[in-house]
Design a protein around this motif. Structure first.
Motif, PDB file in Angstrom:
ATOM      1  N   ARG A  24     -13.571   1.513  -7.213  1.00 44.88           N
ATOM      2  CA  ARG A  24     -12.371   1.831  -7.995  1.00 44.88           C
ATOM      3  C   ARG A  24     -12.054   3.298  -7.747  1.00 44.88           C
ATOM      4  O   ARG A  24     -12.901   4.165  -7.926  1.00 44.88           O
ATOM      5  N   GLY A  25     -10.823   3.550  -7.311  1.00 46.81           N
ATOM      6  CA  GLY A  25     -10.425   4.928  -7.036  1.00 46.81           C
ATOM      7  C   GLY A  25      -8.947   4.995  -6.721  1.00 46.81           C
ATOM      8  O   GLY A  25      -8.207   4.024  -6.879  1.00 46.81           O
ATOM      9  N   THR A  26      -8.527   6.163  -6.240  1.00 42.87           N
ATOM     10  CA  THR A  26      -7.115   6.404  -5.951  1.00 42.87           C
ATOM     11  C   THR A  26      -6.815   6.033  -4.503  1.00 42.87           C
ATOM     12  O   THR A  26      -7.549   6.416  -3.588  1.00 42.87           O
ATOM     13  N   LEU A  27      -5.737   5.286  -4.318  1.00 42.62           N
ATOM     14  CA  LEU A  27      -5.292   4.900  -2.978  1.00 42.62           C
ATOM     15  C   LEU A  27      -4.536   6.069  -2.354  1.00 42.62           C
ATOM     16  O   LEU A  27      -3.590   6.585  -2.953  1.00 42.62           O
ATOM     17  N   GLU A  28      -4.985   6.492  -1.167  1.00 40.90           N
ATOM     18  CA  GLU A  28      -4.332   7.627  -0.505  1.00 40.90           C
ATOM     19  C   GLU A  28      -4.117   7.339   0.975  1.00 40.90           C
ATOM     20  O   GLU A  28      -4.867   6.594   1.598  1.00 40.90           O
ATOM     21  N   ARG A  29      -3.082   7.951   1.515  1.00 38.17           N
ATOM     22  CA  ARG A  29      -2.797   7.902   2.942  1.00 38.17           C
ATOM     23  C   ARG A  29      -3.626   8.992   3.618  1.00 38.17           C
ATOM     24  O   ARG A  29      -3.728  10.111   3.092  1.00 38.17           O
ATOM     25  N   THR A  30      -4.239   8.706   4.754  1.00 37.15           N
ATOM     26  CA  THR A  30      -5.006   9.732   5.470  1.00 37.15           C
ATOM     27  C   THR A  30      -4.064  10.539   6.364  1.00 37.15           C
ATOM     28  O   THR A  30      -2.930  10.129   6.626  1.00 37.15           O
ATOM     29  N   ALA A  31      -4.556  11.663   6.847  1.00 46.34           N
ATOM     30  CA  ALA A  31      -3.754  12.521   7.727  1.00 46.34           C
ATOM     31  C   ALA A  31      -3.380  11.784   9.009  1.00 46.34           C
ATOM     32  O   ALA A  31      -2.333  12.040   9.613  1.00 46.34           O
ATOM     33  N   GLU A  32      -4.231  10.832   9.409  1.00 50.88           N
ATOM     34  CA  GLU A  32      -3.982  10.071  10.648  1.00 50.88           C
ATOM     35  C   GLU A  32      -3.028   8.897  10.419  1.00 50.88           C
ATOM     36  O   GLU A  32      -2.697   8.179  11.366  1.00 50.88           O
ATOM     37  N   GLY A  33      -2.641   8.671   9.164  1.00 52.65           N
ATOM     38  CA  GLY A  33      -1.722   7.562   8.884  1.00 52.65           C
ATOM     39  C   GLY A  33      -2.410   6.289   8.425  1.00 52.65           C
ATOM     40  O   GLY A  33      -1.751   5.268   8.201  1.00 52.65           O
ATOM     41  N   GLY A  34      -3.756   6.328   8.291  1.00 49.87           N
ATOM     42  CA  GLY A  34      -4.494   5.167   7.789  1.00 49.87           C
ATOM     43  C   GLY A  34      -4.566   5.202   6.264  1.00 49.87           C
ATOM     44  O   GLY A  34      -3.793   5.908   5.607  1.00 49.87           O
ATOM     45  N   TRP A  35      -5.534   4.466   5.717  1.00 49.18           N
ATOM     46  CA  TRP A  35      -5.689   4.396   4.263  1.00 49.18           C
ATOM     47  C   TRP A  35      -7.104   4.760   3.854  1.00 49.18           C
ATOM     48  O   TRP A  35      -8.056   4.508   4.597  1.00 49.18           O
ATOM     49  N   GLN A  36      -7.236   5.346   2.670  1.00 50.20           N
ATOM     50  CA  GLN A  36      -8.551   5.651   2.120  1.00 50.20           C
ATOM     51  C   GLN A  36      -8.510   5.497   0.615  1.00 50.20           C
ATOM     52  O   GLN A  36      -7.446   5.535   0.000  1.00 50.20           O
ATOM     53  N   ILE A  37      -9.705   5.291   0.051  1.00 54.29           N
ATOM     54  CA  ILE A  37      -9.849   5.278  -1.402  1.00 54.29           C
ATOM     55  C   ILE A  37     -10.698   6.488  -1.767  1.00 54.29           C
ATOM     56  O   ILE A  37     -11.693   6.788  -1.103  1.00 54.29           O
ATOM     57  N   VAL A  38     -10.273   7.213  -2.798  1.00 53.13           N
ATOM     58  CA  VAL A  38     -10.968   8.431  -3.231  1.00 53.13           C
ATOM     59  C   VAL A  38     -11.424   8.210  -4.661  1.00 53.13           C
ATOM     60  O   VAL A  38     -10.633   7.784  -5.509  1.00 53.13           O
ATOM     61  N   TRP A  39     -12.703   8.477  -4.915  1.00 52.75           N
ATOM     62  CA  TRP A  39     -13.236   8.214  -6.250  1.00 52.75           C
ATOM     63  C   TRP A  39     -14.360   9.183  -6.584  1.00 52.75           C
ATOM     64  O   TRP A  39     -14.874   9.905  -5.729  1.00 52.75           O
ATOM     65  N   SER A  40     -14.727   9.173  -7.849  1.00 49.03           N
ATOM     66  CA  SER A  40     -15.884   9.922  -8.336  1.00 49.03           C
ATOM     67  C   SER A  40     -16.741   8.930  -9.112  1.00 49.03           C
ATOM     68  O   SER A  40     -16.212   8.091  -9.839  1.00 49.03           O
TER      69      SER A  40
ATOM     70  N   PHE B 102       0.836  -1.201   0.000  1.00 46.55           N
ATOM     71  CA  PHE B 102       0.000   0.000   0.000  1.00 46.55           C
ATOM     72  C   PHE B 102       0.873   1.256   0.000  1.00 46.55           C
ATOM     73  O   PHE B 102       0.566   2.235  -0.691  1.00 46.55           O
ATOM     74  N   ILE B 103       1.971   1.211   0.751  1.00 46.97           N
ATOM     75  CA  ILE B 103       2.900   2.350   0.765  1.00 46.97           C
ATOM     76  C   ILE B 103       3.507   2.525  -0.623  1.00 46.97           C
ATOM     77  O   ILE B 103       3.586   3.641  -1.152  1.00 46.97           O
ATOM     78  N   ARG B 104       3.916   1.419  -1.229  1.00 52.24           N
ATOM     79  CA  ARG B 104       4.564   1.455  -2.544  1.00 52.24           C
ATOM     80  C   ARG B 104       3.649   2.032  -3.622  1.00 52.24           C
ATOM     81  O   ARG B 104       4.091   2.787  -4.488  1.00 52.24           O
ATOM     82  N   PHE B 105       2.357   1.669  -3.575  1.00 49.01           N
ATOM     83  CA  PHE B 105       1.454   2.053  -4.659  1.00 49.01           C
ATOM     84  C   PHE B 105       0.468   3.166  -4.268  1.00 49.01           C
ATOM     85  O   PHE B 105      -0.545   3.350  -4.929  1.00 49.01           O
ATOM     86  N   ALA B 106       0.783   3.905  -3.200  1.00 50.25           N
ATOM     87  CA  ALA B 106      -0.041   5.068  -2.834  1.00 50.25           C
ATOM     88  C   ALA B 106      -0.069   6.031  -4.016  1.00 50.25           C
ATOM     89  O   ALA B 106       0.941   6.277  -4.658  1.00 50.25           O
ATOM     90  N   GLY B 107      -1.268   6.528  -4.328  1.00 47.69           N
ATOM     91  CA  GLY B 107      -1.427   7.442  -5.455  1.00 47.69           C
ATOM     92  C   GLY B 107      -1.861   6.747  -6.736  1.00 47.69           C
ATOM     93  O   GLY B 107      -2.229   7.399  -7.703  1.00 47.69           O
TER      94      GLY B 107
END
Length: 201
Positions: A128-144, A95-100
């Motif tokens: 389906r969306g972009t893998l992002e790190r949250t401000a708290e250090g967790g993970w989220q997916i962002v999509w439209s 997840f760290i490697r492919f963030a973004g």
């Protein structure tokens, strides 16, 4: 010794990362390997990104055949390959490697109560969306949920784009995550450029 352990020890002992083990009908044993990822490594300007080669797969195949025979593992055919464009993400390091990157994510359970007050269907499990790190250090997916524009289709300038949505998740909640199989004709150099920009920020 268990199959997972035999394969992991053999693959890592040869200097590769184990991505996936699959047993298919007819006795096929499919092993997917990758080159180890070094987050601090920056490729020299113009240097091609390194990938698993046919020779790498042959080396691992020969060593695995020997190791599996010694331990008496039952299989009919062994296939060693590199990860494709839909590479699975299994560990935190992946997840760290492919963030973004754009990912296809499937939850073990529908989103359920987490959808309260949002536009997300409570029964939805696939995203389906972009893998992002949250401000708290967790993970989220962002999509439209904007429908993709077809080639040659004109888009009205007056059309209001669908809003971006996001959903946080933990690795325990996931059934499967893979890189979205999107083919870019710009080449993989675009990813290196992006990684370099992020490291400079």
């Amino acid at each position: 010794m268990a199959l997972q352990e035999i394969v992991e020890q053999t693959v890592s002992g040869l200097g590769y990362d184990l991505v996936e083990i699959e047993r298919s009908a007819g006795g096929l044993l499919r092993i997917t390997i990758d080159l180890p990822w070094n987050p601090d490594a920056v490729l020299p300007e113009g240097a091609p990104e390194q990938f698993v080669t046919v020779e790498d797969c042959e080396t691992v195949t020969r060593q695995l055949q020997f190791a599996l025979e010694v331990d008496g593992v039952d299989y009919r055919r062994l296939e060693v390959s590199s990860p494709g464009i839909d590479r699975p993400l299994r560990h935190e390091q992946d997840f760290i490697r492919f963030a973004g990157e754009v990912i296809d994510l499937t939850l073990k359970q529908p989103i359920g109560a987490a959808a309260d007050g949002s536009a997300i269907n409570a029964n939805r499990k696939k995203f389906r969306g972009t893998l992002e790190r949250t401000a708290e250090g967790g993970w989220q997916i962002v999509w439209s949920d904007e429908p993709p524009v077809k080639p040659g289709q004109r888009v009205s300038k007056k059309r209001v784009p669908a809003p971006l949505q996001s959903m946080g998740f933990t690795l325990d909640e996931l059934r499967e995550v893979r890189l979205a199989p999107i083919v870019s004709f710009k080449g993989r150099g675009a990813r290196n450029a992006k990684a370099q920009e992020q490291s400079e920020d």
